[in-house]
Design a protein around this motif. Structure first.
Motif, short mmCIF file in Angstrom:
data_model
loop_
_atom_site.label_atom_id
_atom_site.label_comp_id
_atom_site.label_asym_id
_atom_site.label_seq_id
_atom_site.Cartn_x
_atom_site.Cartn_y
_atom_site.Cartn_z
N GLN A 265 0.79 -1.23 0.00
CA GLN A 265 0.00 0.00 0.00
C GLN A 265 0.83 1.29 0.00
O GLN A 265 0.30 2.35 -0.32
CB GLN A 265 -0.94 0.00 1.21
N HIS A 266 2.09 1.18 0.36
CA HIS A 266 2.86 2.43 0.52
C HIS A 266 4.20 2.46 -0.23
O HIS A 266 5.03 3.33 0.04
CB HIS A 266 3.13 2.67 2.01
N THR A 267 4.42 1.51 -1.16
CA THR A 267 5.68 1.53 -1.93
C THR A 267 5.38 1.32 -3.41
O THR A 267 4.37 0.72 -3.76
CB THR A 267 6.67 0.44 -1.45
N PRO A 268 6.28 1.79 -4.31
CA PRO A 268 6.07 1.61 -5.75
C PRO A 268 6.27 0.14 -6.16
O PRO A 268 6.79 -0.67 -5.39
CB PRO A 268 7.15 2.50 -6.38
N LEU A 269 5.88 -0.18 -7.41
CA LEU A 269 5.93 -1.56 -7.91
C LEU A 269 7.34 -2.15 -7.82
O LEU A 269 7.53 -3.30 -7.42
CB LEU A 269 5.43 -1.61 -9.36
#
Length: 503
Positions: A311-315
């Motif tokens: 929910q809080h980091t890029p792919l």
């Protein structure tokens, strides 16, 4: 996209493991990689001994709930275990040129001691490997957003790990450990860097908040029972993990005794330092989104870390994280599936068929591995214990039944077969008896407070009784095995050297 990256990573891992299988030509290659591993690989494989499901999910979740006091068993106890095991195995057992710890019990004592301690060691792995399989199910569930259930994920994960371990044995384990150590360390450090940037004030703010909340207090309150519980958890992991076949295999797969020693010390040191990274990431989650993670902590604290990443980091960070976690868990579970299978085949089955050829024995090892994986999977699917608890409970049986005969056999010349049997039966029976007393007294009876979670851990009582049994059984007149007294270690080493020279 994330799911496809995870599938690709699993396929590459299986490919590397199967490539390593081309180097397996004998039972010795399968069990201890032909005793040919250099220092960097031994260091990586010792690090991977513990860096699995419990280090990433279990320890981090326990730290968020209970602080440093709650994680005394792991990483504090487990790191010291690797150091002590490295010293014992490299200095005393490496020169014996044996495949398993059970071989030492047979050479030092007799066949009965060998079988009993082997059964203790094999039984202890049920909980340990089940924790890894449970974590693989958890990852499949999170990555597919619930499309694949945790149970289905466990079955898939077990099948993948079983595939490359069955073919490649310790060579597959060692090579994948080296690759996966780099992936897991790099991935988790990158996630920690991203997460600390999302907390106002960075890493310093996270540490200050944890300190103010009392999470960095290591020692318990000055209450005797709490101190006994604290020390019990520490000792269970530190000593109960020493008579373990996977630790023994990893240390004795080294090219020399010196590499075995330094590989275990370096691996333990890196593991101890690096386990704080998942703890830092998980605690940061409670500051980034307090409401969401307070709810998750109540329902299943093991989901804190994967939920934060999703929910809080890029792919890119998600791919790195799940690649890192899969690396850690797969390398850990492959070795811990291999170890009990090898020791059961060598020290129980082979005793009934002493003239078995090497190729037939290699097949027996592989069949045992498949059967043990099935048992572990069934246990994981039916257990409701947390990953951390599964690991912590795994070593009670070896602490009570196998540790004293191993240590006395190495360091005490007067240890005998009778002493070893008294230690095994005394330790196991007293431990089981106290566990039963707790179960009967936990609903308010007198035992519920004095023993167990709130007092003296049953496995510590088992350890003390085991030690007394060894001393009394060895010093009293010999009635059991008196015609074949235990052979001191220096005689075993001399005999092994003569055998090697002869061959």
């Amino acid at each position: 996209m994330l799911l496809w990256f995870v599938i690709l990573y699993l396929m590459v891992s299986v490919g590397v493991g199967l490539f390593a299988a081309t180097r397996v030509h004998s039972a010795k290659d399968f069990a201890v990689a032909g005793r040919s591993l250099p220092l960097p690989v031994v260091t990586a494989t010792v690090f991977a001994t513990w860096f699995g499901a419990e280090a990433v999910f279990g320890v981090s979740a326990t730290f968020v709930n209970d602080g440093l006091t709650g994680v005394v068993a792991d990483p504090f106890g487990s790191s010291l275990c690797l150091v002590f095991a490295g010293i014992l195995f490299s200095r005393y057992l490496y020169r014996l040129n044996i495949l398993t710890l059970g071989d030492f019990y047979r050479m030092r004592y007799n066949r009965t001691v060998e079988v009993l301690t082997t059964l203790c060691i094999v039984a202890s792995y049920l909980g340990w490997v089940a924790a890894q399989i449970k974590a693989l199910g958890l990852i499949c569930y999170v990555v597919t957003d619930g499309a694949v259930s945790q149970e289905t994920g466990m079955i898939l994960g077990a099948a993948i790990v079983l595939t490359y371990t069955t073919f490649g044995g310790m060579f597959s384990v060692a090579i994948l450990d080296f690759v996966q150590m780099a992936v897991s360390m790099g991935g988790l450090l990158f996630i920690a860097w991203i997460v600390s940037g999302k907390v106002g004030g960075g890493a310093t703010a996270v540490i200050d908040h944890a300190s103010a909340a009392g999470k960095l207090d290591f020692f318990p309150e000055p209450d005797p029972l709490k101190w006994i519980t604290f020390l019990g958890a520490w000792i269970t992991m530190m000593m109960g993990s020493i008579p373990q076949q996977d630790v023994f295999q990893r240390v004795t797969s080294a090219k020399s005794a010196k590499i075995a020693l330094w590989g275990s010390i370096l691996g333990a040191s890196i593991y101890f330092c690096f386990t704080f990274v998942p703890m830092f990431i998980a605690y940061s989650a409670t500051l980034i989104d307090p409401d969401l993670f307070a709810k998750i902590l109540e329902e299943d604290s093991q989901l804190v870390l994967p939920t934060l990443v999703l929910q809080h980091t890029p792919l890119f960070a998600q791919v790195l994280f799940f690649g890192a976690v899969l690396s850690a868990i797969m390398s850990c579970s492959s070795a811990t599936l291999l170890a009990p299978s090898v020791t059961f085949a060598e020290n129980v089955i082979k005793g009934f068929f002493p003239k078995m050829g090497d190729h037939r024995f290699l097949l027996v090892m592989r069949v045992t591995l498949v059967c043990f994986t099935g048992m572990v999977l069934a246990f994981a699917l039916n257990s409701e214990a947390s990953i951390f608890k599964m690991v912590e409970n795994a070593y009670k049986i070896t602490l009570a039944g196998a540790f004293v005969p191993l240590l006395a056999g190495i360091l005490w010349k007067r240890a005998t077969n009778q002493g070893a049997l008294a230690a095994i039966f005394g330790g196991l029976l007293s431990w089981i008896l106290v566990e039963v007393l707790i179960a009967n007294g936990s609903s308010g009876g007198e035992y519920g407070y004095a023993l167990g979670e709130e007092g003296i851990p049953p496995q510590l009582i088992g350890l003390l009784v085991s030690a007394c049994g060894m001393v009394a059984g060895s010093l009293l007149p010999q009635w059991v095995g008196h015609k074949t007294p235990g052979r001191p270690l220096h005689e075993l080493v001399h005999h092994a050297a003569m055998e090697t020279h002869h061959h």
